[in-house]
Design an enzyme around this catalytic site. Structure first.
Site, PDB file in Angstrom:
ATOM      1  N   LYS A 147      -6.654 -11.779 -10.471  1.00 57.12           N
ATOM      2  CA  LYS A 147      -7.860 -11.930  -9.672  1.00 57.12           C
ATOM      3  C   LYS A 147      -8.896 -10.877 -10.077  1.00 57.12           C
ATOM      4  O   LYS A 147      -8.535  -9.777 -10.490  1.00 57.12           O
ATOM      5  CB  LYS A 147      -7.470 -11.685  -8.197  1.00 57.12           C
ATOM      6  CG  LYS A 147      -8.085 -12.623  -7.204  1.00 57.12           C
ATOM      7  CD  LYS A 147      -7.490 -12.428  -5.816  1.00 57.12           C
ATOM      8  CE  LYS A 147      -8.166 -11.284  -5.082  1.00 57.12           C
ATOM      9  NZ  LYS A 147      -7.810 -11.216  -3.662  1.00 57.12           N
TER      10      LYS A 147
ATOM     11  N   LYS B  93       0.827  -1.215   0.000  1.00 56.72           N
ATOM     12  CA  LYS B  93       0.000   0.000   0.000  1.00 56.72           C
ATOM     13  C   LYS B  93       0.855   1.256   0.000  1.00 56.72           C
ATOM     14  O   LYS B  93       0.465   2.275  -0.559  1.00 56.72           O
ATOM     15  CB  LYS B  93      -0.974  -0.006   1.177  1.00 56.72           C
ATOM     16  CG  LYS B  93      -2.101  -1.011   0.985  1.00 56.72           C
ATOM     17  CD  LYS B  93      -3.304  -0.712   1.853  1.00 56.72           C
ATOM     18  CE  LYS B  93      -4.431  -1.695   1.558  1.00 56.72           C
ATOM     19  NZ  LYS B  93      -5.469  -1.688   2.614  1.00 56.72           N
TER      20      LYS B  93
ATOM     21  N   LYS C 141     -12.061  -5.372  -7.235  1.00 57.03           N
ATOM     22  CA  LYS C 141     -13.031  -4.276  -7.258  1.00 57.03           C
ATOM     23  C   LYS C 141     -12.381  -2.927  -7.531  1.00 57.03           C
ATOM     24  O   LYS C 141     -13.065  -1.973  -7.871  1.00 57.03           O
ATOM     25  CB  LYS C 141     -13.820  -4.240  -5.940  1.00 57.03           C
ATOM     26  CG  LYS C 141     -12.992  -3.931  -4.711  1.00 57.03           C
ATOM     27  CD  LYS C 141     -13.817  -4.076  -3.439  1.00 57.03           C
ATOM     28  CE  LYS C 141     -12.912  -4.014  -2.224  1.00 57.03           C
ATOM     29  NZ  LYS C 141     -13.537  -4.524  -1.010  1.00 57.03           N
TER      30      LYS C 141
END
Ligand code: TRP
Length: 333
Positions: A194, A112, A197
């Site tokens: 994957k 992150k 979202k």
């Protein structure tokens, strides 16, 4: 004694069909076997920047979604993390039993920090401790999480063990529990990844909030492979195999059944059938989400009830902790 399960979901985006099969559906199933506590972890979401109104409405949406996906507020405690301030208090205390070095090694923190170099805030660094507090407050035995969150459950165990070794058996040591999905849901546009979202291309994922038309369009536009055969071969035909997997998950059929069903039929028949199967799963969920969201005061009442239930357990744990570390607990207000 029934074992306690805790899990949380961040209101940082609308979940995908992959999140539904990977998490929410097993959360529902676990209610029969465990004493479950489920939280919409809005404090965790503050480690990223969101428009306040978006964050607020997404938190409500997600709460409604949990109920619509079959999580029963009578059986399980379902609550919004920020409604139970005990999470923050325990986080502070646990911070003092967590080492700078071990937080620096967290892979999610490193990832992150790369993704948002302009905002490497202290919350991002401390994220695993807030998560440990979530888990430990409820004396959780098991924590269903995806593979990517396993390291966070492990640090929660380490913190709990360290604390217990100083103060005695204050915390239950939690176990990570990786649900078996029976199939991975991959990106519709790039099946080497994957379904995510936060993919910049909305065509890559099926969102639980997509309209039936959007679902159908995305399924029809999903990448398929050369040839026209509906055959399950994740290496040679990753695109079609992903759609077969999705169809199988939605209908409860095996991939072999799906191959047989579409033998000699080609992609032109198969892709819309996938859209229909997805919509058959999502229709009742979308409908129930709308019902919950249409009555704001009823939703508030459910949230309050869930928070009160969670708080009662959390406060008991915290009382033990305050006493153990030497806070002047006897006059606590
Ligand atoms: N970090 C988890 C995720 O992003 C969400 C989460 C927060 C969580 N607190 C938790 C999951 C406690 C399990 C238990 O998916």
């Amino acid at each position: 004694m029934t074992k306690r399960v805790f899990s949380g979901i961040q209101p940082s985006g609308i979940p995908t069909l992959g999140n539904y099969f990977g998490a929410l559906r097993s959360w529902k199933a676990m209610q029969d076997e465990y004493d479950c506590v489920y939280s919409v972890v809005d404090l965790h979401a503050l480690t990223q920047r969101f428009d306040p109104d978006v964050l607020r409405s997404r938190t409500r949406y997600l709460y409604a979604l949990l109920l619509a996906a079959g999580i029963d507020a009578k059986k399980s405690a379902v609550f919004v993390q920020s409604h139970v301030p005990q999470h923050c208090e325990l986080t502070w205390i646990l911070n003092c039993y967590t080492m700078f070095g071990e937080l620096s090694r967290m892979t999610q923190f490193k990832d992150k920090s790369q993704k948002q170099p302009e905002n490497i805030n202290a919350g991002l660094f401390d994220y695993p401790v807030l998560m440990a507090a979530d888990i430990l407050l409820y004396d959780s035995d098991a924590v269903p999480v995806g593979q990517d969150q396993k390291q966070h459950v492990e640090i929660a165990r380490d913190i709990a063990e360290r604390f217990n070794s100083v103060y005695g058996g204050i915390f239950i040591i939690p176990q990570p529990m990786i649900p078996k999905i029976g199939g991975k849901v991959l990106s519709l546009l790039d099946p080497s990844r994957k379904m995510d979202k936060s993919d910049p291309l909305p065509g890559a994922y099926l969102s639980l909030a997509d309209s039936p038309d959007e679902i159908m369009k995305k399924c029809k536009r999903a990448v398929t492979d050369s040839g026209a055969e509906v055959r399950f071969d994740p290496v040679g035909k990753p695109g079609v195999s992903n759609l077969i997997g999705i169809y199988a998950l939605c209908t409860g059929k095996t991939t072999q059944d799906v191959e047989k069903e579409f033998e000699g039929k080609g992609y032109g028949v198969f892709k819309p059938a996938v859209g229909e199967a997805v919509n058959a799963v999502l229709d009742p969920i979308r409908r129930d989400v709308d019902v919950y969201l249409s009555d704001g005061s009823q939703l508030d009442a459910l949230m309050r009830e869930g928070a009160l239930r969670a708080k009662a357990v959390a406060e008991k744990t915290l009382t033990r902790v305050r006493r153990a570390v030497g806070l002047a607990e006897s006059a606590h207000v």
